[in-house]
Structure formats: C-alpha cells, structure tokens
Design a protein around this motif. Structure first.
Motif, PDB file in Angstrom:
ATOM      1  N   VAL A   1      -2.875   3.797  -8.493  1.00 25.44           N
ATOM      2  CA  VAL A   1      -1.626   2.167  -7.784  1.00 25.44           C
ATOM      3  C   VAL A   1      -2.776   1.167  -7.236  1.00 25.44           C
ATOM      4  CG1 VAL A   1       0.232   1.567  -8.498  1.00 25.44           C
ATOM      5  CG2 VAL A   1      -0.352   3.501  -8.546  1.00 25.44           C
ATOM      6  N   LEU A   2      -2.578   0.279  -7.452  1.00 25.14           N
ATOM      7  CA  LEU A   2      -3.394  -0.847  -6.877  1.00 25.14           C
ATOM      8  C   LEU A   2      -2.458  -1.901  -6.869  1.00 25.14           C
ATOM      9  CD1 LEU A   2      -5.848  -1.697  -4.810  1.00 25.14           C
ATOM     10  CD2 LEU A   2      -6.407  -3.141  -6.577  1.00 25.14           C
ATOM     11  N   LEU A   3      -1.548  -2.369  -5.281  1.00 23.53           N
ATOM     12  CA  LEU A   3      -0.982  -3.306  -4.861  1.00 23.53           C
ATOM     13  C   LEU A   3      -1.793  -4.747  -4.352  1.00 23.53           C
ATOM     14  CD1 LEU A   3       0.844  -0.712  -5.578  1.00 23.53           C
ATOM     15  CD2 LEU A   3       3.147  -2.438  -5.944  1.00 23.53           C
ATOM     16  N   LYS A   4      -2.090  -5.845  -4.437  1.00 29.47           N
ATOM     17  CA  LYS A   4      -2.007  -6.722  -4.133  1.00 29.47           C
ATOM     18  C   LYS A   4      -1.544  -7.808  -4.043  1.00 29.47           C
ATOM     19  CE  LYS A   4      -5.713  -6.008  -1.120  1.00 29.47           C
ATOM     20  NZ  LYS A   4      -5.542  -5.093   0.469  1.00 29.47           N
ATOM     21  N   VAL A   5      -1.645  -8.731  -2.888  1.00 29.57           N
ATOM     22  CA  VAL A   5      -1.113  -9.768  -2.932  1.00 29.57           C
ATOM     23  C   VAL A   5      -2.199 -11.030  -2.269  1.00 29.57           C
ATOM     24  CG1 VAL A   5       1.104 -11.809  -1.567  1.00 29.57           C
ATOM     25  CG2 VAL A   5       0.814  -9.393  -1.622  1.00 29.57           C
ATOM     26  N   PRO A   6      -2.020 -11.358  -4.479  1.00 34.24           N
ATOM     27  CA  PRO A   6      -3.360 -12.982  -4.374  1.00 34.24           C
ATOM     28  C   PRO A   6      -2.866 -14.331  -3.718  1.00 34.24           C
ATOM     29  CG  PRO A   6      -2.671 -11.630  -6.519  1.00 34.24           C
ATOM     30  CD  PRO A   6      -1.950 -11.437  -5.557  1.00 34.24           C
ATOM     31  N   ASP A   7      -1.927 -14.688  -4.142  1.00 35.21           N
ATOM     32  CA  ASP A   7      -1.665 -15.310  -3.979  1.00 35.21           C
ATOM     33  C   ASP A   7       0.162 -16.255  -2.976  1.00 35.21           C
ATOM     34  OD1 ASP A   7      -1.578 -18.568  -4.205  1.00 35.21           O
ATOM     35  OD2 ASP A   7      -1.142 -18.576  -5.790  1.00 35.21           O
ATOM     36  N   ILE A   8      -0.365 -17.022  -1.634  1.00 35.23           N
ATOM     37  CA  ILE A   8       0.989 -17.524  -1.864  1.00 35.23           C
ATOM     38  C   ILE A   8       1.514 -19.210  -1.710  1.00 35.23           C
ATOM     39  CG2 ILE A   8       2.644 -18.110   1.038  1.00 35.23           C
ATOM     40  CD1 ILE A   8       1.198 -15.372   1.697  1.00 35.23           C
ATOM     41  N   LYS A   9       3.132 -19.490  -2.155  1.00 33.40           N
ATOM     42  CA  LYS A   9       2.837 -20.287  -2.369  1.00 33.40           C
ATOM     43  C   LYS A   9       4.505 -21.025  -1.955  1.00 33.40           C
ATOM     44  CE  LYS A   9       2.408 -20.667  -6.863  1.00 33.40           C
ATOM     45  NZ  LYS A   9       1.637 -20.595  -8.425  1.00 33.40           N
ATOM     46  N   LEU A  10       4.635 -22.427  -1.304  1.00 36.28           N
ATOM     47  CA  LEU A  10       5.527 -22.975  -1.271  1.00 36.28           C
ATOM     48  C   LEU A  10       5.994 -23.428  -2.575  1.00 36.28           C
ATOM     49  CD1 LEU A  10       5.237 -23.741   2.693  1.00 36.28           C
ATOM     50  CD2 LEU A  10       7.471 -22.460   1.378  1.00 36.28           C
TER      51      LEU A  10
ATOM     52  N   VAL B   1      10.245  -3.561   1.558  1.00 40.56           N
ATOM     53  CA  VAL B   1      10.708  -3.560   2.652  1.00 40.56           C
ATOM     54  C   VAL B   1      11.033  -3.689   3.887  1.00 40.56           C
ATOM     55  CG1 VAL B   1      13.314  -3.827   2.698  1.00 40.56           C
ATOM     56  CG2 VAL B   1      12.806  -4.847   0.801  1.00 40.56           C
ATOM     57  N   THR B   2      11.208  -2.036   3.493  1.00 39.94           N
ATOM     58  CA  THR B   2      11.276  -0.881   4.425  1.00 39.94           C
ATOM     59  C   THR B   2       9.808  -1.688   5.773  1.00 39.94           C
ATOM     60  OG1 THR B   2      12.273   1.240   3.424  1.00 39.94           O
ATOM     61  CG2 THR B   2      10.555   1.564   5.501  1.00 39.94           C
ATOM     62  N   GLN B   3       8.926  -1.577   5.721  1.00 36.64           N
ATOM     63  CA  GLN B   3       7.502  -2.079   5.919  1.00 36.64           C
ATOM     64  C   GLN B   3       7.551  -2.890   6.722  1.00 36.64           C
ATOM     65  OE1 GLN B   3       5.167  -0.497   6.687  1.00 36.64           O
ATOM     66  NE2 GLN B   3       6.374   1.341   6.105  1.00 36.64           N
TER      67      GLN B   3
ATOM     68  N   ILE C   1      11.111   1.535  -6.034  1.00 35.10           N
ATOM     69  CA  ILE C   1      10.299   2.197  -5.392  1.00 35.10           C
ATOM     70  C   ILE C   1       9.382   0.678  -5.010  1.00 35.10           C
ATOM     71  CG2 ILE C   1       7.783   3.044  -5.344  1.00 35.10           C
ATOM     72  CD1 ILE C   1       9.160   5.183  -7.471  1.00 35.10           C
ATOM     73  N   ILE C   2       8.993   0.105  -5.489  1.00 32.53           N
ATOM     74  CA  ILE C   2       7.940  -0.616  -4.930  1.00 32.53           C
ATOM     75  C   ILE C   2       8.711  -1.971  -3.820  1.00 32.53           C
ATOM     76  CG2 ILE C   2       6.840  -3.205  -5.899  1.00 32.53           C
ATOM     77  CD1 ILE C   2       6.151  -1.693  -8.060  1.00 32.53           C
ATOM     78  N   THR C   3      10.177  -1.849  -4.116  1.00 26.87           N
ATOM     79  CA  THR C   3      10.959  -3.247  -3.607  1.00 26.87           C
ATOM     80  C   THR C   3      11.468  -2.079  -1.688  1.00 26.87           C
ATOM     81  OG1 THR C   3      11.565  -4.684  -5.727  1.00 26.87           O
ATOM     82  CG2 THR C   3      12.740  -4.878  -2.681  1.00 26.87           C
TER      83      THR C   3
ATOM     84  N   ALA D   1       1.154  -1.361   0.199  1.00 29.91           N
ATOM     85  CA  ALA D   1       0.045   0.062  -0.161  1.00 29.91           C
ATOM     86  C   ALA D   1       0.528   1.220   0.513  1.00 29.91           C
ATOM     87  CB  ALA D   1      -0.952  -0.341   1.002  1.00 29.91           C
ATOM     88  N   ARG D   2       1.832   1.327   0.744  1.00 31.91           N
ATOM     89  CA  ARG D   2       2.987   2.347   0.797  1.00 31.91           C
ATOM     90  C   ARG D   2       3.008   2.355  -0.455  1.00 31.91           C
ATOM     91  NH1 ARG D   2       3.872   3.713   6.035  1.00 31.91           N
ATOM     92  NH2 ARG D   2       2.250   3.028   7.354  1.00 31.91           N
ATOM     93  N   ALA D   3       4.247   1.231  -1.308  1.00 31.44           N
ATOM     94  CA  ALA D   3       4.596   1.336  -2.067  1.00 31.44           C
ATOM     95  C   ALA D   3       3.874   2.069  -3.319  1.00 31.44           C
ATOM     96  CB  ALA D   3       5.082   0.325  -2.830  1.00 31.44           C
ATOM     97  N   ALA D   4       2.441   1.396  -3.627  1.00 31.35           N
ATOM     98  CA  ALA D   4       1.277   1.785  -4.346  1.00 31.35           C
ATOM     99  C   ALA D   4       1.499   3.793  -4.048  1.00 31.35           C
ATOM    100  CB  ALA D   4      -0.142   1.905  -4.118  1.00 31.35           C
TER     101      ALA D   4
END
Length: 214
Positions: free
Chosen positions: A37-46, A125-127, A119-121, A23-26
């Motif tokens: 700008v909208l950034l979302k995490v839709p998926d996490i997998k190993l 990372v900061t958050q 910007i995004i990374t 959200a901060r990156a967006a």
C-alpha cells in the motif's frame, strides 16, 4: 489572501509531516489489504467553503463517503471516498468475497470501510500529534447518511471566517499487481492552519529531524 502566508518550504514541511503519517498508515492498511500500500500527498491548496462543498458534492452521488473528525488542538476532518469499484475490490481482497453485489453495503462491508478510514486517520493523527507536539485525536469514523454539508456543519458553522486548507491524498493499494486508488480529502479550518504554520515556524530546522517523533 491566506495563500500568501505559506511559503514553499512550509508547504513542503507540512507535506512531509503528512507523508510520514501516511507511511505508517500504509503499513497498517497493508496488513488488511494483504499486499503493498502506498499513500502520498500530491496536493495542498487553500479553498473557500463553497468550493470545498462543491468538491465533496461532486463525489456524493457516485461514492460512499466515510468521515472522521479531527479534534483537540486542531479542528478538521478526513473524508475517504469509495466508489462502487473500490468497494468491490476491497471486499474481494480484504473480506475474501468472490461475488460482490452492487448497491446497499452489507454490515461487514461498511465495517471494513470504517476500519480502513479509522486506521488511516488514526495513524495520520498520531504522527501529526508526535511531530507537532499537539494534543489531537480522531473521532470514530462515520458514514453520513444525509447531505455531507450537514455532516460537516460543526466545522463550518463554528468558524464563519473558515477557509479550509485541503490536502488531497491518493491512497494506492496494489493486490496481485492490480492497483486501486482511493481519493482522501484531509482538511483543517483556517485557525488550525495558522496554528500549524506557527508551530512549523518555531521549528529549529537545523536540529529537527521529522522522522524523530518520540
């Protein structure tokens, strides 16, 4: 199997931490994109290393890949994947280019993609560092010229039992009501993953508000 070691609640907490960072990156990205700008995490997998490299190599021929490594207490990387269409759209919106030739990137275009990745990374990372009380930083982004596996070798080779935790992030930015999606892959090695889980398990969830990062 490592999959069994992460509960739904822990998965949701990790997702929420990443979404706060995104959200901060967006907000920062919106200043460049001059629109929402909208950034979302839709998926996490190993997944295992072969699957990760297979996933990345699928994009390799059709996308410009920008890589930023995450170092310090955590070991990982982000890969932003820009197709020709993304490059055209971003060049028009952010650089004011009307005619965008396909093919080789100009110095300005490459700088723009590196800056977006930075910007995004950086915000992510900061958050994560604030919320998880970890000492981590993003290295300057680069556009690997060779096969991406060579570029990722540091992370892969140092950890023979490496089973990366992969987050797929869909970055959507809207300009003049037209939407553009950029895939972003964020991954950590298994040691980092276990470290993050350990930190989360030590949270006092009754008292911890993830939004309070100061």
């Amino acid at each position: 199997m490592m999959e069994a070691q992460i509960s739904e609640l822990e998965r949701d907490i990790i997702k929420e931490i990443l979404n706060i960072g995104l959200a901060r990156a967006a907000d920062s990205f919106a200043a460049i994109a001059k629109d929402r700008v909208l950034l979302k995490v839709p998926d996490i997998k190993l997944i295992d290393v072969k699957e990760l490299l297979g996933l990345v190599s699928e994009y390799e021929d059709s996308h410009i890949i920008i890589q930023s490594d995450i170092k310090g207490d955590f070991n990982g990387a982000t890969l932003m994947l820009f197709s020709d269409d993304h490059v055209v759209r971003l060049s028009q919106v952010c650089l004011g280019m009307e005619e965008v030739p396909k093919g080789e990137l100009s110095v300005m275009q490459e700088s723009l993609l590196l800056e977006i990745s930075n910007i995004i990374t950086g915000a992510l990372v900061t958050q994560m560092a604030n919320i998880l009380k970890a000492s981590i930083y993003g290295s300057p982004p680069k556009a690997p010229k060779g096969y991406i596996a060579d570029s990722l070798k540091d992370i892969l080779v140092q950890h023979p039992l490496f089973q990366p935790l992969v987050f797929t992030v869909i970055t959507r930015f809207t300009h003049n009501s037209r939407s553009v999606e950029l895939p972003l892959l964020l991954f950590f090695d298994s040691k980092t993953f276990l470290h993050i889980i350990e930190i989360i398990r030590n949270f006092d969830l009754g008292k911890t508000n993830l939004m309070e990062t100061d």
